[in-house]
Design an enzyme around this catalytic site. Structure first.
Site, short mmCIF file in Angstrom:
data_model
loop_
_atom_site.label_atom_id
_atom_site.label_comp_id
_atom_site.label_asym_id
_atom_site.label_seq_id
_atom_site.Cartn_x
_atom_site.Cartn_y
_atom_site.Cartn_z
N ALA A 65 0.82 -1.36 -0.06
CA ALA A 65 -0.02 0.02 0.00
C ALA A 65 0.78 1.15 -0.09
CB ALA A 65 -0.88 0.04 1.28
N GLY A 109 0.63 -4.93 0.78
CA GLY A 109 -0.59 -5.12 0.39
C GLY A 109 -0.33 -5.60 -1.01
N GLU A 112 -0.94 -9.21 -0.62
CA GLU A 112 -2.35 -9.40 -0.24
C GLU A 112 -3.02 -9.30 -1.43
OE1 GLU A 112 -2.16 -6.09 2.90
OE2 GLU A 112 -2.55 -7.53 4.35
N GLU A 132 4.89 -5.01 7.11
CA GLU A 132 4.20 -4.08 7.67
C GLU A 132 4.55 -3.84 9.24
OE1 GLU A 132 2.83 -6.23 6.01
OE2 GLU A 132 1.13 -5.54 4.84
#
Ligand code: HXC
Length: 258
Positions: A65, A109, A112, A132
């Site tokens: 992300a 992300g 993911e 993260e």
């Protein structure tokens, strides 16, 4: 549709979505995620498309992300806006089969997003991780859940708690990816796999996907019951007649429902 953060293409019955923010290693900002959802919507609605490939660049599928976009966020704003949830699950809820073609970094992300696809084909350059924790947070788009289902508790804990990356070989060994191919062949191999899937009956492929996914949501007995109901229902389709007749007649099946 004019997209700014992704590219969209088709090859035969395969829809290809390419993450395209090279300046940020395809970091997933909200504009990109919104565009991804629109592209998935469009391919889902398109009768000419039977499978979807999601890919990135040679250097990065996606490095996570967008950290710079997340940096200034605070709680309870994140909770109020349901941060990151908006549109993130669209890929996971696609009903048509999806394949992630991953080269380079698939982190946070990015990892993911790859796991939201039905299966992952990795280039030998791929690197997966959930870093993260190094940023003072934890995975927020399925990393602690989907990764654990893919690779088991010990490996998921290792990756989420140390933030380390794993290479393609380790990812294949632990079941995160279905196959590893040479980096130069990645897109061709993924499209070839998607073309194969798209050559079959689309409703049958969709029900097969639904049934495999059910294995993650329910008990074995309920999953078997679900599978059996779909299996029985398939005998009401013309494609079952065609597939089995073609076998008996020693010819290639020509499925009607694509
Ligand atoms: C924003 C990013 C980014 C990211 C890279 N960039 N990753 N920008 N968000 N996730 C930007 C860099 O700032 C840099 O911009 C440019 O992309 C190139 O990156 P470099 O770091 O210079 O490249 P390199 O040295 O090759 O290192 C590659 C890397 C590193 C190891 C992948 O970029 C990295 O560690 N990125 C962050 C990985 C990460 O922590 N991901 C998890 C994010 S959190 P400039 O402008 O400097 O050139 C997350 C949470 C998900 O995903 C929660 C729910 C969705």
């Amino acid at each position: 549709m004019a997209y700014k953060n992704i590219k969209v293409d088709t090859k035969g019955r395969v829809g290809i979505i390419t993450l395209d923010r090279p300046e940020a290693l395809n970091a997933l900002n909200s504009a990109l995620v919104d565009e991804m959802a629109q592209a998935v919507d469009a391919f889902e609605a398109d009768d000419e498309i039977g499978a979807i490939v999601v890919t990135g660049s040679a250097k990065a599928f996606a490095a996570g992300a967008d950290i710079k976009e997340m940096q200034g966020k605070s709680w309870p704003g994140t909770y109020r806006e349901d941060f990151i949830t908006r549109n993130w699950e669209r890929l996971a809820s696609a009903r048509k089969p999806t394949i992630a073609a991953v080269a380079g970094y698939a982190l946070g992300g990015g990892c993911e997003m790859a796991m939201m696809c039905d299966f992952i084909i990795a280039a030998d350059t791929a690197k997966f991780g959930q870093p993260e924790i190094t940023l003072g947070v934890m995975p927020g788009a399925g990393g602690t859940q989907r990764l654990t289902r893919f690779v088991g508790k010990s490996k998921a804990m290792d990756l989420c708690l140390t933030g380390r990356m794993m290479d393609a070989e380790e990812a294949e060994r632990c079941g995160l990816v279905s196959r590893v191919v040479a980096a130069d062949d990645l897109l061709d191999e993924a499209v070839k796999a998607a073309e194969k899937v798209a050559s079959f009956s689309l409703p049958i492929a969709m029900m097969t996907k639904e049934s495999v996914n059910r294995a993650y949501e329910t008990t074995l007995a309920e999953g078997i019951r679900f599978e059996r109901r779909l299996f029985h229902a398939m005998f009401g389709t013309e494609d079952q007649k065609e597939g089995m007749t073609a076998f008996a007649e020693k010819r290639k099946a020509s499925f009607k429902h694509k």
